[in-house]
Design a protein around this motif. Structure first.
Motif, PDB file in Angstrom:
ATOM      1  N   LYS A  20      15.278  33.185  -4.533  1.00 19.51           N
ATOM      2  CA  LYS A  20      16.409  32.637  -4.540  1.00 19.51           C
ATOM      3  C   LYS A  20      16.695  32.097  -3.044  1.00 19.51           C
ATOM      4  N   LYS A  21      16.922  30.834  -3.039  1.00 21.41           N
ATOM      5  CA  LYS A  21      16.955  30.214  -1.545  1.00 21.41           C
ATOM      6  C   LYS A  21      18.521  30.064  -1.213  1.00 21.41           C
ATOM      7  N   TYR A  22      18.759  30.119   0.091  1.00 20.87           N
ATOM      8  CA  TYR A  22      20.005  30.264   0.722  1.00 20.87           C
ATOM      9  C   TYR A  22      19.900  29.160   2.017  1.00 20.87           C
ATOM     10  N   TYR A  23      21.077  28.420   2.239  1.00 21.10           N
ATOM     11  CA  TYR A  23      21.195  27.746   3.405  1.00 21.10           C
ATOM     12  C   TYR A  23      21.048  28.369   4.681  1.00 21.10           C
ATOM     13  N   GLU A  24      20.091  28.073   5.489  1.00 20.16           N
ATOM     14  CA  GLU A  24      20.000  28.689   6.740  1.00 20.16           C
ATOM     15  C   GLU A  24      19.635  27.621   7.898  1.00 20.16           C
ATOM     16  N   PRO A  25      20.900  27.256   8.608  1.00 16.20           N
ATOM     17  CA  PRO A  25      20.789  26.403   9.710  1.00 16.20           C
ATOM     18  C   PRO A  25      20.109  26.878  11.029  1.00 16.20           C
ATOM     19  N   GLU A  26      19.403  25.794  11.366  1.00 19.95           N
ATOM     20  CA  GLU A  26      18.542  26.284  12.793  1.00 19.95           C
ATOM     21  C   GLU A  26      19.386  26.558  13.819  1.00 19.95           C
ATOM     22  N   ASP A  27      20.270  25.552  14.181  1.00 19.10           N
ATOM     23  CA  ASP A  27      21.324  25.640  15.244  1.00 19.10           C
ATOM     24  C   ASP A  27      22.790  26.058  14.811  1.00 19.10           C
ATOM     25  N   VAL A  28      23.160  27.042  15.205  1.00 17.92           N
ATOM     26  CA  VAL A  28      24.546  27.404  14.973  1.00 17.92           C
ATOM     27  C   VAL A  28      25.383  27.827  15.879  1.00 17.92           C
ATOM     28  N   TYR A 241      35.290  11.342   0.377  1.00 17.95           N
ATOM     29  CA  TYR A 241      34.662  12.299   0.754  1.00 17.95           C
ATOM     30  C   TYR A 241      34.086  13.333  -0.369  1.00 17.95           C
ATOM     31  N   VAL A 242      32.756  13.564  -0.577  1.00 22.56           N
ATOM     32  CA  VAL A 242      32.499  14.324  -1.715  1.00 22.56           C
ATOM     33  C   VAL A 242      31.323  15.352  -1.177  1.00 22.56           C
ATOM     34  N   ALA A 243      31.638  16.620  -1.688  1.00 21.99           N
ATOM     35  CA  ALA A 243      30.598  17.724  -1.729  1.00 21.99           C
ATOM     36  C   ALA A 243      29.966  17.772  -2.942  1.00 21.99           C
ATOM     37  N   THR A 244      28.659  17.822  -3.188  1.00 20.58           N
ATOM     38  CA  THR A 244      27.920  17.904  -4.598  1.00 20.58           C
ATOM     39  C   THR A 244      27.347  19.217  -4.530  1.00 20.58           C
ATOM     40  N   ILE A 245      27.056  19.692  -5.821  1.00 17.23           N
ATOM     41  CA  ILE A 245      26.542  20.977  -6.421  1.00 17.23           C
ATOM     42  C   ILE A 245      24.991  21.384  -5.513  1.00 17.23           C
ATOM     43  N   ASP A 246      24.513  20.083  -5.296  1.00 17.37           N
ATOM     44  CA  ASP A 246      23.113  20.197  -4.711  1.00 17.37           C
ATOM     45  C   ASP A 246      22.954  20.088  -3.007  1.00 17.37           C
ATOM     46  N   GLY A 247      24.272  20.377  -2.426  1.00 18.01           N
ATOM     47  CA  GLY A 247      24.225  20.430  -0.891  1.00 18.01           C
ATOM     48  C   GLY A 247      24.328  19.294   0.064  1.00 18.01           C
ATOM     49  N   GLN A 248      24.684  17.985  -0.999  1.00 15.48           N
ATOM     50  CA  GLN A 248      25.176  16.840   0.066  1.00 15.48           C
ATOM     51  C   GLN A 248      26.444  16.857   0.258  1.00 15.48           C
ATOM     52  N   LEU A 249      26.696  16.112   1.284  1.00 13.36           N
ATOM     53  CA  LEU A 249      28.050  15.453   1.769  1.00 13.36           C
ATOM     54  C   LEU A 249      27.695  13.833   1.910  1.00 13.36           C
ATOM     55  N   ILE A 250      28.844  13.320   1.157  1.00  8.30           N
ATOM     56  CA  ILE A 250      28.870  11.846   1.022  1.00  8.30           C
ATOM     57  C   ILE A 250      30.024  11.260   1.211  1.00  8.30           C
ATOM     58  N   LYS A 251      29.864  10.226   2.082  1.00 10.03           N
ATOM     59  CA  LYS A 251      31.187   9.174   2.286  1.00 10.03           C
ATOM     60  C   LYS A 251      30.937   8.060   1.479  1.00 10.03           C
ATOM     61  N   LEU A 252      31.984   7.869   0.686  1.00  8.01           N
ATOM     62  CA  LEU A 252      32.311   6.609  -0.260  1.00  8.01           C
ATOM     63  C   LEU A 252      33.229   5.719   0.189  1.00  8.01           C
ATOM     64  N   LYS A 263      22.316  15.533   3.468  1.00  8.76           N
ATOM     65  CA  LYS A 263      21.858  16.819   2.510  1.00  8.76           C
ATOM     66  C   LYS A 263      21.636  18.073   3.342  1.00  8.76           C
ATOM     67  N   TYR A 264      22.258  19.215   2.922  1.00  7.44           N
ATOM     68  CA  TYR A 264      22.014  20.264   3.563  1.00  7.44           C
ATOM     69  C   TYR A 264      21.387  21.253   2.492  1.00  7.44           C
ATOM     70  N   LYS A 265      20.182  21.465   2.861  1.00 10.93           N
ATOM     71  CA  LYS A 265      19.231  22.075   1.723  1.00 10.93           C
ATOM     72  C   LYS A 265      19.475  23.454   1.442  1.00 10.93           C
ATOM     73  N   TYR A 266      19.901  23.949   0.386  1.00  9.18           N
ATOM     74  CA  TYR A 266      20.215  25.233  -0.409  1.00  9.18           C
ATOM     75  C   TYR A 266      21.681  25.303  -0.194  1.00  9.18           C
ATOM     76  N   ALA A 267      22.340  24.184   0.452  1.00  9.55           N
ATOM     77  CA  ALA A 267      23.888  24.570   0.800  1.00  9.55           C
ATOM     78  C   ALA A 267      24.672  24.652  -0.429  1.00  9.55           C
ATOM     79  N   LYS A 268      25.557  25.541  -0.468  1.00 14.77           N
ATOM     80  CA  LYS A 268      26.736  25.660  -1.789  1.00 14.77           C
ATOM     81  C   LYS A 268      28.098  25.568  -1.013  1.00 14.77           C
ATOM     82  N   PHE A 269      28.690  24.431  -1.012  1.00 16.01           N
ATOM     83  CA  PHE A 269      29.916  24.172  -0.396  1.00 16.01           C
ATOM     84  C   PHE A 269      31.089  24.754  -1.376  1.00 16.01           C
ATOM     85  N   HIS A 270      32.006  25.261  -0.874  1.00 16.54           N
ATOM     86  CA  HIS A 270      33.176  25.898  -1.405  1.00 16.54           C
ATOM     87  C   HIS A 270      34.594  24.699  -1.337  1.00 16.54           C
ATOM     88  N   ALA A 271      34.675  24.108  -0.145  1.00 16.03           N
ATOM     89  CA  ALA A 271      35.846  23.377   0.180  1.00 16.03           C
ATOM     90  C   ALA A 271      35.631  22.423   1.255  1.00 16.03           C
TER      91      ALA A 271
END
Length: 327
Positions: A20-28, A241-252, A263-271
Motif C-alpha cells: 500500500k502506497k502513501y503520500y510522502e513529500p520530500e520537502d516538509v 478548484y477540484v481535489a480528485t481521488i487520485d491526488g490531483q489538485l486542479i484549477k478550472l 499531481k501529488y503521488k498517492y495523496a488522499k485529500f480530505h478537504a
C-alpha cells in the motif's frame, strides 16, 4: 494442507498491506502560523456548508453558534436572515424556533421569500409556502439507494429554484409560477451520483454542479461537463478548484477549461479551502498550500486523526474538537 493455506493467506495479506502506497513529500516545512482554537464538542454530522456538534451547537460560515439545537435535530442550512434550518431525520424540520411537521425525512432545505424548498430521503422534492404549509410544487423521483453523504441544499437563483436530487439531476423550478422549467442530468449513470456541490459564479451567471464523478457548468450560452472523481470542490470568484481521488489538485475556469493542475503521488485529500491561495488537507498529516497560478507550492505538517470528521468553511478547517484559521 490447512496450515499451508493459512500461511499463504497470511503472506497475501502481508504483501497487500506492505504494498500500500502513501503520500510522502520530500520537502516538509513548519514555517506556517496557524491560529488553533478548541471546540467544546466533536462533529457528529455535516453537509457541504455546515456541521452539528455533539453538544448540539452547530458550525456555519459565521463560526460556532452561541446556542444549541433541540435534541435530535441536526443542522441543514441558514435562511437569508440568519435563522437555522435543521432536521430530526424523522418527521420534522426546524426553522428558527418553529418546528414544522412533515410526512417524510428531510435531508436538504432552503428558504427564501416564505418559500421552503425541500429534498427528502426518498428523493422527492417539494416547494412549500411556510405560512400556509400549502404545497406549491412536488415531484416524486426514482429512489436512490446508494448516496454520497455530501448532500447539498436547494439553491435560489433569481426567480429560479434549483433542486439537487439524489439521482444525479438538477430540477429547475420557476418561483413565479411554481412550475418545473428544466431538468438537467448531471450524472445519471453512476451508482453514487447525488449532487454534492452547487455553486453560482455571479459575474457570468454560471452554475457549477458536481456529483462524485462529474462536474457540469451551466451558463446562459451552454452546458458543459467533465468527468472527475471528485474528492472535494470549491468555487472562489470565477475559478473552480477540484481535489480528485487520485491526488490531483486542479484549477478550472467557469467553462471547465483546465487552467492549471498538479499531481501529488498517492495523496488522499480530505478537504479544500481558499484564502488568497489554495489549501488542501492530506490524510497522512500534511497541509498542501499552492499559489493561485499553481507555480509554487509548500507542504506543511498538519497532524489530525483522519478517522474523525472534518469540514472546511471559508478560511477555517474544523476537526478533532478544534479548528484552525488559515493565514
Amino acid at each position: 494442507m490447512k496450515y499451508i493455506l493459512i500461511s499463504l493467506s497470511a503472506l497475501f495479506l502481508f504483501t497487500a498491506c506492505s504494498g500500500k502506497k502513501y503520500y510522502e513529500p520530500e520537502d516538509v516545512s513548519n514555517n506556517i502560523v496557524l491560529s488553533k482554537e478548541s471546540m467544546s464538542s466533536s462533529i457528529t454530522s455535516m453537509n457541504k456548508i455546515g456541521a452539528t456538534l455533539e453538544n448540539k451547537k452547530f458550525i456555519t460560515k459565521n463560526g460556532i453558534s452561541n446556542y444549541e439545537l433541540p435534541e435530535g435535530f441536526d443542522f441543514l442550512n441558514l435562511t437569508e436572515d440568519g435563522r437555522v434550518i435543521a432536521t430530526n431525520y424523522v418527521d420534522k424540520i426546524l426553522i428558527g424556533k418553529e418546528e414544522k411537521v412533515l410526512k417524510d425525512v428531510v435531508i436538504a432545505a432552503s428558504l427564501k421569500n416564505e418559500k421552503l424548498a425541500l429534498v427528502y430521503s426518498n428523493n422527492t422534492i417539494e416547494l412549500l409556502d411556510v405560512n400556509t404549509s400549502k404545497t406549491l410544487f412536488k415531484e416524486y423521483l426514482p429512489l436512490s439507494l446508494a448516496n454520497d453523504t455530501r448532500i447539498t441544499n436547494p439553491y435560489f437563483m433569481g426567480n429560479l429554484i434549483l433542486f439537487p436530487t439524489l439521482n444525479g439531476k438538477v430540477i429547475i423550478v420557476s418561483s413565479s409560477n411554481n412550475e418545473s422549467v428544466k431538468n438537467i442530468s448531471v450524472d445519471p449513470d453512476n451508482e453514487f451520483n447525488n449532487i454534492i456541490s452547487l455553486n453560482v459564479i455571479e459575474s457570468t451567471q454560471t452554475l457549477i454542479v458536481a456529483s462524485p464523478n462529474k462536474i457540469v457548468s451551466i451558463s446562459p450560452k451552454e452546458v458543459l461537463s467533465k468527468d472527475y472523481e471528485v474528492r472535494d470542490i470549491i468555487v472562489n470568484k470565477e475559478d473552480v478548484y477540484v481535489a480528485t481521488i487520485d491526488g490531483q489538485l486542479i484549477k478550472l475556469s467557469a467553462n471547465l477549461n483546465e487552467v492549471a493542475k498538479k499531481k501529488y503521488k498517492y495523496a488522499k485529500f480530505h478537504a479544500l479551502a481558499f484564502t488568497d491561495s489554495l489549501y488542501a488537507v492530506e490524510s497522512q498529516g500534511f497541509l498542501v498550500n499552492i499559489n493561485e497560478d499553481f507555480s509554487k507550492d509548500s507542504i506543511y505538517d498538519f497532524s489530525f486523526d483522519n478517522e474523525e470528521r472534518m469540514i472546511s468553511i471559508g478560511n477555517r478547517i474544523y476537526f478533532d474538537s478544534k479548528y484552525i484559521t488559515l493565514p
